[in-house]
Design an enzyme around this catalytic site. Structure first.
Site, short mmCIF file in Angstrom:
data_model
loop_
_atom_site.label_atom_id
_atom_site.label_comp_id
_atom_site.label_asym_id
_atom_site.label_seq_id
_atom_site.Cartn_x
_atom_site.Cartn_y
_atom_site.Cartn_z
CB SER A 64 -0.95 0.01 1.20
OG SER A 64 -2.08 -0.79 0.93
CE LYS A 67 -4.54 2.07 -0.75
NZ LYS A 67 -3.96 0.81 -0.26
CB SER A 124 -4.52 1.74 3.90
OG SER A 124 -3.69 1.27 2.85
#
Length: 390
Positions: A64, A67, A124
């Site tokens: 993640s 991102k 997230s």
């Protein structure tokens, strides 16, 4: 006399050996800062100076932390006026179907850009990431193309994205070095830490579906000065984190890939942050969007435009060292012609000490300059002729 010379040589050799030994000890000390992770890097944000690295160019799944690039493109769109903070973003069925970390968007549900970014930065949210990607680029695939275009613009050699979320897929990779550069770019937008620095927040307030967000980056709560940026975890990637902290005017970025546990990930990042703040200091020179010079523009509705800094600019030294005798060199592009867009590179600023360039940063156009119409150009040239005839 021979004995005296012999004594001097002996002292010289001992001093050299002690110096070499001390240097080697310092290098070894630095080399031992981080362990039990696949790769790591520590940089100072304003200068980009690497303070420590370990396998920082090894290509690994970023999970993640992907991102960070997603948030960067969101912040760019806001900065360019292509997206508004209070604009309602509608979740498609595809966005709502995302697995993994999510804020549980329902198909057709609307949230503002601010709420969606909160869901990405704190929780997230994979679903929020895809919803924002579809709003900005029309589809996740088109947004991924934008991500990879930005990768090239930043000069990153070891990053390729296949999605906006970091969900596992073959051929989706990055490095500690590249992730630090992306984080450096994201931090140009100071509003981002208002989101990434929150430990907890709520979505869907004043409804029966009130949703509590708790930051996956626990250092936001437990390490003074940490206000971002993004964690990551998959079974393949293990525990990853790109963290940033600010103390006494110095901001640093620490990245780790592949820690075995979240506790170990946080411990290794903490060691890098401690090292940075104990050993180094920054000397701020300019703020972001500070006017440095004026640039002449031909065939524009205005004759000149302000050249502004693209990021905060500082000098970095070891603790106790001075930052005197710094010279600056400003270069503005010649023959600038309209049209010019706000944010276009129109020059550069260099900070030089002892003949060495310590910092080089682009200077940007402060506003749009449209082409002048024929009547404006005629009046301008007529005015020049009139002045010349006097």
């Amino acid at each position: 006399m021979k004995r005296f010379v012999s004594l001097i040589v002996t002292i010289f050799l001992l001093t050299s050996l002690l110096g070499t030994s001390a240097f080697a000890a310092e290098e070894k000390k630095n080399a031992d800062i981080v362990n039990n992770v696949k790769s790591a890097i520590l940089i100072e944000r304003d200068t980009g100076k690497v303070l420590y690295e370990k396998n920082s160019n090894e290509e690994l799944p970023p999970a993640s932390m992907t991102k960070i690039m997603t948030m960067l493109l969101i912040m760019e769109a806001i900065d360019q006026g292509k997206l508004k903070w209070n604009e309602k973003i509608r979740a498609s069925e595809y966005a709502a179907s995302m697995g993994g970390s999510q804020i549980f968007l329902e198909p057709g549900e609307e949230m503002t850009t601010k709420e969606m970014l909160r869901g990405i930065a704190i929780g997230s949210g994979n679903d929020a990431s895809v919803a924002m990607a579809e709003r900005i680029a029309g589809s996740e695939e088109a947004f991924v193309d934008m991500m990879n275009t930005k990768v090239k613009e930043l000069g990153l050699k070891h990053t390729f994205f296949k999605n906006t979320t970091g969900l596992p897929v073959s051929g989706h990779f990055s490095t500690a070095n590249d992730m630090a550069i992306m984080a450096k770019e994201l931090l140009k937008y100071e509003d981002i830490t208002k989101f990434t620095g929150l430990y907890e927040a709520y979505l869907r307030e004043n409804t029966d579906k009130k949703f509590w967000l708790v930051n996956t980056n626990k250092l936001v709560r437990f390490y003074p000065g940490v206000d971002g940026l993004k964690t990551g975890f998959t079974a393949e990637a293990k525990y990853c984190l790109t963290a940033t902290a600010q103390k006494n005017g110095m901001r640093v970025i620490a990245v780790v890939f592949g820690a075995p546990t979240s506790k170990e990930r946080n411990a290794q990042v903490t060691k890098m942050l401690n090292f940075a703040f104990n050993q180094y200091q920054t000397h701020p020179m300019y703020k972001r969007e500070q006017t440095i010079a004026k640039a002449r523009v031909s065939k524009g509705q205005v004759k000149s435009i302000e050249a502004v800094t693209s990021e905060p600019i500082s000098l970095l030294t070891k603790k106790g060292e001075k930052s005197e005798d710094v010279k600056q060199k400003i270069t503005i592009k010649k023959n600038l012609k309209a049209p010019i867009n706000k944010g276009d590179k129109i020059g550069s600023l260099k900070l030089i000490k002892d003949g060495k360039v310590f910092v080089e940063s682009p200077l940007l156009a402060s506003e749009d300059v449209k082409e002048a119409g024929w009547w404006t150009l005629y009046k301008r040239s007529f005015g020049m002729f009139t002045k010349a005839g006097k």
